[in-house]
Scaffold this active site. Structure first.
Site, PDB file in Angstrom:
ATOM      1  N   ASP A  40       0.819  -1.223   0.000  1.00  0.00           N
ATOM      2  CA  ASP A  40       0.000   0.000   0.000  1.00  0.00           C
ATOM      3  C   ASP A  40       0.853   1.275   0.000  1.00  0.00           C
ATOM      4  O   ASP A  40       0.329   2.378   0.112  1.00  0.00           O
ATOM      5  CB  ASP A  40      -0.941   0.006   1.212  1.00  0.00           C
ATOM      6  CG  ASP A  40      -0.189  -0.035   2.533  1.00  0.00           C
ATOM      7  OD1 ASP A  40       1.068  -0.049   2.502  1.00  0.00           O
ATOM      8  OD2 ASP A  40      -0.845  -0.034   3.585  1.00  0.00           O
ATOM      9  N   GLY A  41       2.173   1.141  -0.099  1.00  0.00           N
ATOM     10  CA  GLY A  41       3.034   2.324  -0.178  1.00  0.00           C
ATOM     11  C   GLY A  41       3.646   2.725   1.151  1.00  0.00           C
ATOM     12  O   GLY A  41       4.545   3.572   1.192  1.00  0.00           O
ATOM     13  N   GLU A  42       3.179   2.147   2.249  1.00  0.00           N
ATOM     14  CA  GLU A  42       3.779   2.480   3.545  1.00  0.00           C
ATOM     15  C   GLU A  42       5.207   1.943   3.594  1.00  0.00           C
ATOM     16  O   GLU A  42       5.542   0.955   2.936  1.00  0.00           O
ATOM     17  CB  GLU A  42       2.953   1.877   4.687  1.00  0.00           C
ATOM     18  CG  GLU A  42       1.600   2.559   4.834  1.00  0.00           C
ATOM     19  CD  GLU A  42       0.760   1.971   5.960  1.00  0.00           C
ATOM     20  OE1 GLU A  42       1.183   0.981   6.596  1.00  0.00           O
ATOM     21  OE2 GLU A  42      -0.343   2.503   6.192  1.00  0.00           O
ATOM     22  N   ARG A  99      12.396  25.940   0.276  1.00  0.00           N
ATOM     23  CA  ARG A  99      11.957  27.209  -0.325  1.00  0.00           C
ATOM     24  C   ARG A  99      10.744  27.779   0.387  1.00  0.00           C
ATOM     25  O   ARG A  99      10.406  28.935   0.185  1.00  0.00           O
ATOM     26  CB  ARG A  99      11.680  27.015  -1.826  1.00  0.00           C
ATOM     27  CG  ARG A  99      12.974  26.959  -2.629  1.00  0.00           C
ATOM     28  CD  ARG A  99      12.722  26.706  -4.090  1.00  0.00           C
ATOM     29  NE  ARG A  99      12.184  25.372  -4.296  1.00  0.00           N
ATOM     30  CZ  ARG A  99      11.793  24.890  -5.469  1.00  0.00           C
ATOM     31  NH1 ARG A  99      11.895  25.651  -6.530  1.00  0.00           N
ATOM     32  NH2 ARG A  99      11.327  23.666  -5.582  1.00  0.00           N
ATOM     33  N   HIS A 133      18.535  26.064   0.701  1.00  0.00           N
ATOM     34  CA  HIS A 133      18.067  27.219  -0.070  1.00  0.00           C
ATOM     35  C   HIS A 133      18.228  28.511   0.731  1.00  0.00           C
ATOM     36  O   HIS A 133      18.595  29.548   0.179  1.00  0.00           O
ATOM     37  CB  HIS A 133      16.614  27.018  -0.482  1.00  0.00           C
ATOM     38  CG  HIS A 133      16.075  28.174  -1.246  1.00  0.00           C
ATOM     39  ND1 HIS A 133      16.525  28.493  -2.510  1.00  0.00           N
ATOM     40  CD2 HIS A 133      15.161  29.115  -0.921  1.00  0.00           C
ATOM     41  CE1 HIS A 133      15.898  29.571  -2.931  1.00  0.00           C
ATOM     42  NE2 HIS A 133      15.073  29.976  -1.989  1.00  0.00           N
ATOM     43  N   ASP A 172      19.026  35.176  -9.905  1.00  0.00           N
ATOM     44  CA  ASP A 172      18.070  36.073  -9.237  1.00  0.00           C
ATOM     45  C   ASP A 172      18.752  36.791  -8.084  1.00  0.00           C
ATOM     46  O   ASP A 172      19.793  36.351  -7.587  1.00  0.00           O
ATOM     47  CB  ASP A 172      16.773  35.369  -8.816  1.00  0.00           C
ATOM     48  CG  ASP A 172      16.947  34.407  -7.677  1.00  0.00           C
ATOM     49  OD1 ASP A 172      17.438  34.815  -6.623  1.00  0.00           O
ATOM     50  OD2 ASP A 172      16.575  33.231  -7.848  1.00  0.00           O
ATOM     51  N   LYS A 195      15.222  38.419 -11.884  1.00  0.00           N
ATOM     52  CA  LYS A 195      14.119  37.494 -12.223  1.00  0.00           C
ATOM     53  C   LYS A 195      12.925  37.753 -11.311  1.00  0.00           C
ATOM     54  O   LYS A 195      13.092  38.036 -10.140  1.00  0.00           O
ATOM     55  CB  LYS A 195      14.621  36.062 -12.002  1.00  0.00           C
ATOM     56  CG  LYS A 195      13.584  34.993 -12.093  1.00  0.00           C
ATOM     57  CD  LYS A 195      14.129  33.630 -11.635  1.00  0.00           C
ATOM     58  CE  LYS A 195      13.897  33.384 -10.157  1.00  0.00           C
ATOM     59  NZ  LYS A 195      14.298  32.049  -9.717  1.00  0.00           N
ATOM     60  N   ARG A 197       9.391  35.809 -10.025  1.00  0.00           N
ATOM     61  CA  ARG A 197       8.678  34.530 -10.052  1.00  0.00           C
ATOM     62  C   ARG A 197       7.184  34.780 -10.176  1.00  0.00           C
ATOM     63  O   ARG A 197       6.600  35.517  -9.383  1.00  0.00           O
ATOM     64  CB  ARG A 197       9.000  33.715  -8.793  1.00  0.00           C
ATOM     65  CG  ARG A 197       8.399  32.334  -8.800  1.00  0.00           C
ATOM     66  CD  ARG A 197       9.006  31.399  -7.767  1.00  0.00           C
ATOM     67  NE  ARG A 197      10.298  30.851  -8.153  1.00  0.00           N
ATOM     68  CZ  ARG A 197      10.492  29.924  -9.082  1.00  0.00           C
ATOM     69  NH1 ARG A 197       9.456  29.431  -9.764  1.00  0.00           N
ATOM     70  NH2 ARG A 197      11.694  29.483  -9.357  1.00  0.00           N
ATOM     71  N   ASP A 221      23.860  28.773  -8.835  1.00  0.00           N
ATOM     72  CA  ASP A 221      22.582  28.772  -8.120  1.00  0.00           C
ATOM     73  C   ASP A 221      22.570  27.573  -7.181  1.00  0.00           C
ATOM     74  O   ASP A 221      23.401  26.671  -7.308  1.00  0.00           O
ATOM     75  CB  ASP A 221      21.419  28.695  -9.117  1.00  0.00           C
ATOM     76  CG  ASP A 221      20.116  29.270  -8.541  1.00  0.00           C
ATOM     77  OD1 ASP A 221      20.090  29.643  -7.350  1.00  0.00           O
ATOM     78  OD2 ASP A 221      19.121  29.342  -9.293  1.00  0.00           O
TER      79      ASP A 221
HETATM   80  C1  R5P Z   1      15.207  30.275  -6.468  1.00  0.00           C
HETATM   81  O1  R5P Z   1      15.154  31.089  -5.587  1.00  0.00           O
HETATM   82  C2  R5P Z   1      16.209  29.169  -6.491  1.00  0.00           C
HETATM   83  O2  R5P Z   1      17.476  29.592  -6.137  1.00  0.00           O
HETATM   84  C3  R5P Z   1      16.251  28.545  -7.862  1.00  0.00           C
HETATM   85  O3  R5P Z   1      16.686  29.510  -8.792  1.00  0.00           O
HETATM   86  C4  R5P Z   1      14.903  28.056  -8.273  1.00  0.00           C
HETATM   87  O4  R5P Z   1      14.294  27.358  -7.231  1.00  0.00           O
HETATM   88  C5  R5P Z   1      15.023  27.148  -9.463  1.00  0.00           C
HETATM   89  O5  R5P Z   1      13.736  26.768  -9.857  1.00  0.00           O
HETATM   90  P1  R5P Z   1      13.423  26.491 -11.385  1.00  0.00           P
HETATM   91  O6  R5P Z   1      14.531  25.594 -11.882  1.00  0.00           O
HETATM   92  O7  R5P Z   1      12.086  25.799 -11.354  1.00  0.00           O
HETATM   93  O8  R5P Z   1      13.370  27.790 -12.082  1.00  0.00           O
END
Ligand code: R5P
Length: 314
Positions: A40-42, A99, A133, A172, A195, A197, A221
């Site tokens: 069942d995935g457990e 995040r 992150h 970003d 950037k 979002r 990144d």
């Molecule tokens: C954003 O703040 C993170 O540092 C990454 O740039 C981001 O999470 C990457 O997400 P994606 O590849 O979906 O653009």
């Protein structure tokens, strides 16, 4: 020598290859354990070795399938606690849900805090993680957190490429601190792709801040998820006249359209670590994987021997 023998390494099912590589670097075996699924995935977990009193490190990135790997990690921690392990360290090379580290709108969870609470509640005495992150997530824990950086590992590969007069670029504004750390060590200039979002999977690039025309750009990144941010950044840099574009990223989560986007992106080389397991056959041919196993092994050794871990940040 006697203390190192008390160390026990255990892997969950998220990334056994990384755990095996760490074990090789420590000249240890992985503890005999079952990490399977019931029909069942457990999770069906059992450790088949005596671990009473031992210094146990359980290696499990909480990468996709995030919820499965997170629950399995909690059950492994609970197993270790109930088996009277002496000290339990959760080694989480990729920390999922990082995040969601603040309440940036009404009626949303602070998921990273929930993950932290559950790991501690399940039995973790300390955490080892890599390029979270947001580094301030360490504050969500009231136990020691050793936050490692993959920068020395990726830098070695970048150095090896002999890139002339590079410009380090963050895709970003939030990544400026990380990019600055790379730029300082590469004696490089810094540029920022501005950037915005729009949603979890959609971003739009507004401007490039800095001089990239005719330059060799290295985009850094913490993670590639859908690949939108990094491939848009690469495209914008090329439009602004960049001579070459290299990508260096810690966590290749690579979900949804990421592999297709990376394959089609105007980039010369993509460097990622093995914090998340990969199917090499599916990846673009210009993608190289740099192993963080030696770094994690050294951190485990130092923690076990009560030696400094910050020496690994250089
Ligand atoms: C954003 O703040 C993170 O540092 C990454 O740039 C981001 O999470 C990457 O997400 P994606 O590849 O979906 O653009």
């Amino acid at each position: 020598m006697e203390r190192i023998n008390e160390l026990t390494l255990l892997t969950g099912s998220a990334h056994p290859q990384l755990a095996k590589d760490v074990a090789i670097h420590l000249d240890k075996h992985l503890a005999d354990a079952v990490t399977e699924r019931f029909p069942d995935g457990e999770c069906n977990i059992k450790v088949n070795e005596d671990i009473r009193g031992r210094d146990v490190f359980v290696i499990q990135p909480t990468c996709p399938p995030v919820n499965d790997n997170w629950v399995e990690l909690m059950l492994l921690l609970d197993t270790l606690k109930r088996s009277s392990a002496g000290r339990i360290t959760a080694v989480v090379p990729y920390f999922g849900y990082a995040r969601k580290d603040r309440k940036d709108e009404g009626r949303v969870p602070i998921s990273a805090k929930v993950v932290a609470n559950t790991l501690v509640g399940a039995g973790a005495d300390r955490i080892v993680t890599l390029d979270m992150h947001a580094a301030q997530i360490q504050g969500f824990f009231d136990i020691p957190v050793d936050h490692l950086y993959s920068r020395p590992v990726l830098m070695q590969a970048i150095y090896g490429m002999g890139i002339q007069s590079p410009v380090v670029v963050t895709p970003d504004v939030g990544g400026t601190k990380m990019a600055r750390a790379y730029a300082k060590r590469l004696h490089a200039d810094l540029a920022i792709v501005d950037k915005r979002r729009l949603s979890g999977s959609e971003t739009v690039v507004e401007h490039v801040i800095g001089d990239v025309e005719g330059r060799n750009c290295v985009i850094v990144d913490d993670m590639i998820s859908t690949g939108g941010s990094i491939t848009q950044a690469a495209t914008v840099l090329r439009s602004a006249g960049a001579k070459s574009v290299v990508i260096a990223v810690s966590h290749a989560v690579l979900c949804g359209p990421a592999i297709q986007r990376l394959t089609e992106a105007p980039v010369d080389r993509i460097l990622v670590t093995d914090s998340v397991p990969q199917n090499m056959a599916e990846l673009p041919s210009n993608l190289g994987v740099c192993s963080v196993a030696p770094l994690i092994a050294q951190a485990i050794r130092n923690i076990h021997l009560s030696e400094s871990v910050s020496s690994l940040f250089q």
